[in-house]
Design an enzyme around this catalytic site. Sequence first.
Site, PDB file in Angstrom:
ATOM      1  N   GLN A 177       0.868  -1.119   0.209  1.00  0.00           N
ATOM      2  CA  GLN A 177       0.056  -0.088  -0.124  1.00  0.00           C
ATOM      3  C   GLN A 177       0.923   1.283   0.058  1.00  0.00           C
ATOM      4  O   GLN A 177       0.273   2.496  -0.380  1.00  0.00           O
ATOM      5  CB  GLN A 177      -0.840  -0.070   1.229  1.00  0.00           C
ATOM      6  CG  GLN A 177      -2.019  -1.058   1.288  1.00  0.00           C
ATOM      7  CD  GLN A 177      -2.997  -0.765   0.131  1.00  0.00           C
ATOM      8  OE1 GLN A 177      -3.225   0.343  -0.362  1.00  0.00           O
ATOM      9  NE2 GLN A 177      -3.777  -1.789  -0.386  1.00  0.00           N
ATOM     10  N   SER A 197       3.530  -4.466  -5.006  1.00  0.00           N
ATOM     11  CA  SER A 197       2.393  -4.925  -6.363  1.00  0.00           C
ATOM     12  C   SER A 197       2.227  -3.579  -7.283  1.00  0.00           C
ATOM     13  O   SER A 197       1.718  -2.759  -6.939  1.00  0.00           O
ATOM     14  CB  SER A 197       1.409  -5.437  -5.338  1.00  0.00           C
ATOM     15  OG  SER A 197       0.387  -5.804  -6.386  1.00  0.00           O
ATOM     16  N   HIS A 199      -0.289  -2.909  -9.482  1.00  0.00           N
ATOM     17  CA  HIS A 199      -1.761  -2.401  -9.493  1.00  0.00           C
ATOM     18  C   HIS A 199      -2.020  -1.420  -8.367  1.00  0.00           C
ATOM     19  O   HIS A 199      -3.152  -1.016  -8.830  1.00  0.00           O
ATOM     20  CB  HIS A 199      -2.685  -3.685  -9.888  1.00  0.00           C
ATOM     21  CG  HIS A 199      -3.087  -4.418  -8.647  1.00  0.00           C
ATOM     22  ND1 HIS A 199      -4.161  -4.017  -7.789  1.00  0.00           N
ATOM     23  CD2 HIS A 199      -2.188  -5.348  -7.957  1.00  0.00           C
ATOM     24  CE1 HIS A 199      -4.282  -5.123  -6.961  1.00  0.00           C
ATOM     25  NE2 HIS A 199      -3.118  -5.709  -6.927  1.00  0.00           N
ATOM     26  N   THR A 235       9.091 -18.112 -17.208  1.00  0.00           N
ATOM     27  CA  THR A 235       9.396 -16.960 -18.207  1.00  0.00           C
ATOM     28  C   THR A 235       8.768 -15.561 -17.890  1.00  0.00           C
ATOM     29  O   THR A 235       7.871 -15.307 -17.352  1.00  0.00           O
ATOM     30  CB  THR A 235       8.632 -17.509 -19.614  1.00  0.00           C
ATOM     31  OG1 THR A 235       9.372 -18.629 -19.890  1.00  0.00           O
ATOM     32  CG2 THR A 235       9.094 -16.333 -20.745  1.00  0.00           C
ATOM     33  N   CYS A 322     -20.929  -9.748   5.335  1.00  0.00           N
ATOM     34  CA  CYS A 322     -21.797 -10.646   5.990  1.00  0.00           C
ATOM     35  C   CYS A 322     -21.409 -12.057   5.401  1.00  0.00           C
ATOM     36  O   CYS A 322     -21.259 -12.277   4.215  1.00  0.00           O
ATOM     37  CB  CYS A 322     -23.293 -10.403   5.318  1.00  0.00           C
ATOM     38  SG  CYS A 322     -24.310  -9.748   6.603  1.00  0.00           S
TER      39      CYS A 322
HETATM   40  N1  PLP Z   1      -0.539  -6.698   0.993  1.00  0.00           N
HETATM   41  C1  PLP Z   1      -1.331  -5.658   1.032  1.00  0.00           C
HETATM   42  C2  PLP Z   1      -1.369  -4.929   2.254  1.00  0.00           C
HETATM   43  C3  PLP Z   1      -2.520  -5.300   0.041  1.00  0.00           C
HETATM   44  O1  PLP Z   1      -3.248  -4.375   0.253  1.00  0.00           O
HETATM   45  C4  PLP Z   1      -2.583  -6.469  -1.096  1.00  0.00           C
HETATM   46  C5  PLP Z   1      -3.655  -6.253  -1.928  1.00  0.00           C
HETATM   47  O2  PLP Z   1      -4.929  -5.755  -1.472  1.00  0.00           O
HETATM   48  C6  PLP Z   1      -1.536  -7.303  -1.392  1.00  0.00           C
HETATM   49  C7  PLP Z   1      -0.762  -7.677  -0.203  1.00  0.00           C
HETATM   50  C8  PLP Z   1      -1.896  -8.474  -2.260  1.00  0.00           C
HETATM   51  O3  PLP Z   1      -1.068  -7.983  -3.371  1.00  0.00           O
HETATM   52  P1  PLP Z   1      -1.643  -8.655  -4.885  1.00  0.00           P
HETATM   53  O4  PLP Z   1      -3.101  -8.324  -5.151  1.00  0.00           O
HETATM   54  O5  PLP Z   1      -0.512  -8.003  -5.789  1.00  0.00           O
HETATM   55  O6  PLP Z   1      -1.507 -10.012  -4.467  1.00  0.00           O
END
Ligand code: PLP
Length: 388
Positions: A177, A197, A199, A235, A322
Amino acid sequence: MIYADHAATTALSSTALEAMKPWLQDKYGNPSALYRQAREPRKVIDHARETIASAIGALPEEIFFTSGGTESNNWAIKGTVFRGPEKSRGVVTSCIEHHAVLNPCEFLRRMGYAVNYLPVDNEGVVYPSTLVDDFGEPPALVSVMLANNEIGSIQPIKLLADVAHDFGSLMHTDAVQAVGHIPIDVNQLGVDMLSASAHKFNGPKGVGFLYVRKGVKLEPLLHGGAQEEHMRAGTENVAGIVGMAAALQEHIGNLDAETIYLKRLRASLVEALKETDLRFRLNGAEKRIPGSISISFYGVDGEVLMNRLDLKGIAVSTGSACDSKRTVLSHVIQAIKMPVEYAYGTIRITPGMENTPEEMRQIVSQINEIIMTHKTWRNDNAGNDDPN
Ligand code: PLP
């Protein structure tokens, strides 16, 4: 539509997309091959490695490409514990980690390793002293996240790393994050490993990296080909790696502007909330990720609120969900010991650069309408006796 869930994922930036395009179609050579078409992808991977390393103060050879945050965390945790002399020693982590840390730790616990969880205060911050006080046998690894994904709190990683090293333990941080959103220098943090990460910072999905300090011995998680210095077989995701580097570089270049803008969006939202009669609490520590807003509304069901916002075209997240029989609080909301009347009414709003202050006010206006027209929530919320 208002998308305000950037902690969940972000859109691919145009810069990243453009950088990726050639590697998706025309330049498809396998970087491990020995002919000309392989040299270009090999070179571009090396270049991406340098870009990413310099963004976090690391050396290029300390960056290993993975499929994302989950793989990086799994590798750091299992790879340390499974390695040589550390074998018999377990892991210390915190009780507010993402499941991509908690679940590999739980897997190790089932295999017989010691796993201990550090508590947090009510702002979601780990006290380094608990690391000293609570645990007898030094663990192989201390793994504590840099910034929490639900409430944004930033952890005192340097202090924790110092304690971990005094014990002879390695220090890992899940910085998924944080990377691209706050300045990061692995040497200042004092960590041995760091997960990221793409994304989460407008790069593509399914690609990330693990920083591994030079000299740290890790057991590979994937066995196969010789890629990534024999440490991570398979790869390479060439386009993904290129897109990640382009996105990170763009984010690092805009870091100050992003911080100022996201703080402004947060201020607009909080100001609008204070103008309502809603009873709410803001969660998390003062030191937090700029775009993170976690709010708990008194007497409200966060999941129902989230669903009603969704019907109005607003995407946010909740801290409760929920299952078939009852509403379950997230482990983070439980760990910060929030009063139960507020806890179930927790939502997470994480704006990004494409959101506007006007959208923040619209979100509040819709929340206000949903809560005030709900037949039972309304009574609970009449009278703003607890604004903060
Ligand atoms: N760690 C944290 C703090 C995250 O917020 C997330 C994704 O929400 C992840 C790990 C997992 O990352 P990824 O979606 O790239 O596997």
